[in-house]
Write an enzyme that holds these catalytic residues in place. Structure first.
Site, short mmCIF file in Angstrom:
data_model
loop_
_atom_site.label_atom_id
_atom_site.label_comp_id
_atom_site.label_asym_id
_atom_site.label_seq_id
_atom_site.Cartn_x
_atom_site.Cartn_y
_atom_site.Cartn_z
N LYS A 1 0.83 -1.22 0.00
CA LYS A 1 0.00 0.00 0.00
C LYS A 1 0.86 1.26 0.00
O LYS A 1 0.50 2.26 -0.63
CB LYS A 1 -0.92 0.02 1.22
CG LYS A 1 -1.63 -1.27 1.47
CD LYS A 1 -3.00 -1.32 0.83
CE LYS A 1 -3.47 -2.74 0.82
NZ LYS A 1 -4.54 -3.14 0.03
N HIS B 1 -15.60 -3.04 7.27
CA HIS B 1 -14.80 -2.82 6.05
C HIS B 1 -15.09 -3.85 4.97
O HIS B 1 -14.28 -4.09 4.08
CB HIS B 1 -13.30 -2.79 6.36
CG HIS B 1 -12.95 -1.81 7.43
ND1 HIS B 1 -12.88 -0.46 7.21
CD2 HIS B 1 -12.69 -1.98 8.76
CE1 HIS B 1 -12.58 0.15 8.35
NE2 HIS B 1 -12.46 -0.75 9.31
N ARG C 1 -7.78 -7.79 -9.15
CA ARG C 1 -8.50 -9.04 -9.37
C ARG C 1 -9.87 -8.72 -9.97
O ARG C 1 -10.24 -7.56 -10.06
CB ARG C 1 -8.73 -9.74 -8.02
CG ARG C 1 -9.48 -8.82 -7.06
CD ARG C 1 -9.92 -9.50 -5.79
NE ARG C 1 -10.80 -8.64 -5.02
CZ ARG C 1 -10.39 -7.81 -4.07
NH1 ARG C 1 -9.11 -7.73 -3.75
NH2 ARG C 1 -11.26 -7.06 -3.41
N GLU D 1 -2.84 7.48 8.08
CA GLU D 1 -3.56 8.30 7.11
C GLU D 1 -4.57 9.13 7.88
O GLU D 1 -5.06 8.71 8.94
CB GLU D 1 -4.36 7.40 6.14
CG GLU D 1 -3.67 7.06 4.87
CD GLU D 1 -4.51 6.14 3.98
OE1 GLU D 1 -5.73 6.00 4.24
OE2 GLU D 1 -3.94 5.56 3.05
#
Lengths: 501, 170
Positions: free
Chosen positions: A116, A235, A292, A200
């Site tokens: 990431k 999530h 994907r 973040e």
């Protein structure tokens, strides 16, 4: 095009890929674990091979065994589906080394999109906005505290090595930071074997908007517009739709161009998804690359008419995209509801077990991608997704009403599913109004319980009693009125489980 | 015929008798004219007091699953089978909480030992099913009396995993 491919997955996505193969005249070889002999994908395939015991590590995640099976079956390519080995760079490399086409991006691209932090740096360098935060691993606590101060609370600690909510912690004040950092590192190490985390800025009520892209091996990239996937819990997405109620033509164009730019920046090929967060002021930020075919790809297929899975096979076979961006159009609105084997009233507790009765919905604009059947025993070893219910309509409201009706028709008895929860969700005024964001479920459905209207309880009781009586041998009445002749249609009793007809 | 069905916490008294081609049914004393026709295994066409509905009735032992109008109703014959629901997981009987597996799965962690003092909400056992972990915790402050499982063990739904003695004023 390939003549045979191996589908290295199970459940509804394996069935979806097998369907695409059959439509293309490609032989589909399924693999299955010892727990999955009776799974639907095995029966749907042309060939099927057992690859090991039930635990995923010994079967669906066993790279060596899967490659060996593909070679023995003389398959030319492997489709990994989603989950399991879909974003595993070592698996893509192993396919390449065995001269098998991996139906997805290259191992190098998977390594970059799986990191990431690396992806953040690459995307930022291409001039795409990213969520404010760190571009390198979090180090000493003093330095992290300073960074959090600069970003402003709340902040979120994320794992560099993966997603799915693991190694993720929301931090509301400096007092919690050290503890959250430590917990996130521990969880990340356990889940991904890497304790690298970073900070973040935490956006509180963003929308999750992603773009489906297709990129061939000849430098052509197109996007197939967006999907909004804001309705999530833990999530995990539950409901997706296209188009997003939040985008206008101008913002859609701008974000679509950004998605294509990200695709080029990371050198992505095949089908993929560029995820963005959209804040309340309609600023968008790059979130991550999903390398994907995604669970929610049918939503895009319904509005664009493009078969994403067949496109994946064609791209992997070296074909050029048969259309350019200007040729891609969309029509109407599509919604998808994910049907999980979970008890939404008990904190989404998984519910494995035997399906005693199943009836799927049908009708105009209704699509059901399913991996189950009546009598199927849902195993405990794998992901609880059972099926995806997708509806299309000329407008969002038409698609929504079709969804409400399709959910009403969809009956699964024997295990708990998210069907009752979804029925209430699609009727919620905020959903009807398109006011969706990632806090939707906690804002509106915290502590949700199913409430069955009294009139239906009454009818259920009446039907149960009448069905019981109907099963008993009919008597002939002596009063001269119409005698109830015992026809099998009237005397057949409630369908009983475990007693052969 | 008289039936007693339990739906959740509520008991219902139902009677049914044949009447012409249909049935006369009373539900908790309220009478209804019911016409029920079997259409395919498990499925019926119901007309009750002129209102039509598509109904599924599936019998599993003494339990009936009935779906009407998209709503699923579970009916247990005469008082039910005492299956453990989500709410019962935290139930304390005579000062003892029996922690049970809420679903079939695998014990991935035992977070407390016999004799450990625990606070309310403290995780005692973690069960994993369908790739998700589910911590099972103490219903109140108390002492772990027994651990019935081992890490790595496969367990069935409702299987007792541990016992916690809850403090009387907890």
């Amino acid at each position: 095009m390939f003549s045979k491919i191996l589908v290295a997955n199970r459940g509804e996505i394996a069935c979806r890929v097998i369907r695409a193969c059959r439509e293309l005249g490609v032989t589909a070889a399924a693999v299955y674990s010892e727990a999955d002999r009776a799974a639907l994908h095995v029966a749907r395939a042309d060939e099927a091979y057992c690859i090991g015991p039930p635990p995923p590590l010994e079967s669906y995640l066993n790279i060596e065994k899967i490659i060996e099976t593909a070679k023995a079956a003389r398959a030319e390519a492997i489709h990994p589906g989603y989950g399991f080995l879909a974003e595993n760079a070592a698996f893509a490399d192993a396919c390449a080394a065995a001269s098998l086409a991996f139906i997805g991006p290259s191992g190098d691209t998977l390594r970059l999109s799986g990191d990431k932090l690396g992806a953040r740096r690459t995307v930022a360098a291409a001039g795409i906005p990213i969520i404010p935060g760190m571009s390198a691993a979090a180090g000493e606590i003093a330095e992290v505290l300073a960074e959090a101060e600069k970003l402003g609370y709340p902040v979120i600690v994320k794992a560099a090595g993966g997603g799915g909510g693991k190694g993720m912690r929301i931090v509301c004040g400096e007092g919690e930071l050290a503890e959250c950092l430590e917990a996130a590192r521990r969880e990340a190490l356990g889940a991904f074997g890497d304790d690298t985390v970073y900070l973040e800025k935490y956006l509180e009520r963003p929308r999750h908007v992603e773009f489906q892209i297709l990129a061939d091996n000849h430098g052509n990239v197109v996007h197939l517009f967006e999907r909004e996937c804001s309705i999530q819990r833990r999530h995990q997405k539950i409901v997706e739709e296209s188009p997003s109620p939040a985008l206008d033509a101008k913002l859609r164009k701008k974000m679509g161009e950004a998605a294509v730019a990200v695709t080029r920046a990371v050198g992505y090929t095949n089908a993929g998804t560029m995820e963005f967060m959209l804040d309340e002021d309609k600023n968008f930020y790059f979130l991550e690359v999903n390398a994907r075919v995604q669970v929610e790809h049918p939503v895009t297929e319904m509005v664009t008419g493009v078969d994403v899975v067949k496109a994946q096979l064609a791209i992997a076979a070296g074909e050029k995209l048969p259309f350019a961006q200007k040729d891609v159009s969309r029509r109407g609105h599509a919604l998808e509801c994910r049907i999980y084997a979970e008890d939404a009233a008990a904190n989404f507790l998984p519910s494995a077990g035997k399906i005693l009765f199943l009836r799927g919905p049908r009708g105009p604009g209704v699509r059901l991608d399913s991996g189950i059947y009546g009598g199927y025993d849902v195993p405990v070893h794998y992901d609880p997704i059972l099926a995806k219910l997708v509806t299309w309509g000329e407008s969002r409201e038409e698609a929504r009403r079709r969804m409400a009706e399709a959910i009403r028709e969809y009956i699964i008895i024997g295990i708990k599913t998210t069907i009752p929860f979804l029925r209430d969700l699609v009727e919620h005024p905020a959903f009807v109004a398109g006011e969706t964001n990632t806090a939707f479920v906690t804002d509106h459905f915290d502590g949700w319980r199913e409430e069955v209207p009294e009139v239906f309880v009454e009818k259920a009781l009446a039907a149960a009693a009448a069905a019981e009586l109907a099963a008993a041998p009919a008597k002939f009445y002596a009063d001269g009125e119409r005698a109830a002749a015992p026809t099998p249609w009237r005397t057949v009793g409630p369908w009983e489980v475990g007693r052969g007809a | 015929m008289e039936y007693e069905f339990q739906e959740g916490e509520v008991k219902h008294a139902v009677t049914a008798e044949r009447r012409g081609n249909g049935f006369r049914v009373t539900v908790d004393g309220r009478a209804m004219e019911v016409d029920l026709v079997a259409v395919e295994p498990g499925c019926y066409s119901l007309v009750a007091d002129g209102e039509a509905a598509d109904v599924v009735v599936v019998r599993d032992g003494s339990r009936r699953y009935v779906v009407v109008g998209g709503y699923s109703v579970i009916l247990d014959e005469g008082g039910g089978e005492g299956r453990v629901g989500a709410a019962a997981l935290e139930e304390v009987v005579a000062g003892v909480q029996t922690i049970r597996a809420p679903m079939p799965g695998k014990v991935v962690k035992i977070a407390a030992a016999e004799g450990d003092a625990v606070d309310k909400g403290r995780t005692v056992v973690v069960v994993e099913a369908m790739k998700m972990e589910h911590p099972l915790s103490a219903a109140g402050p108390g002492v772990v009396k027994r651990i019935y499982c081992e890490e790595g063990q496969n367990v069935d739904a409702d299987q007792p995993l541990a016992e916690v003695e809850i403090e009387a004023n907890g």
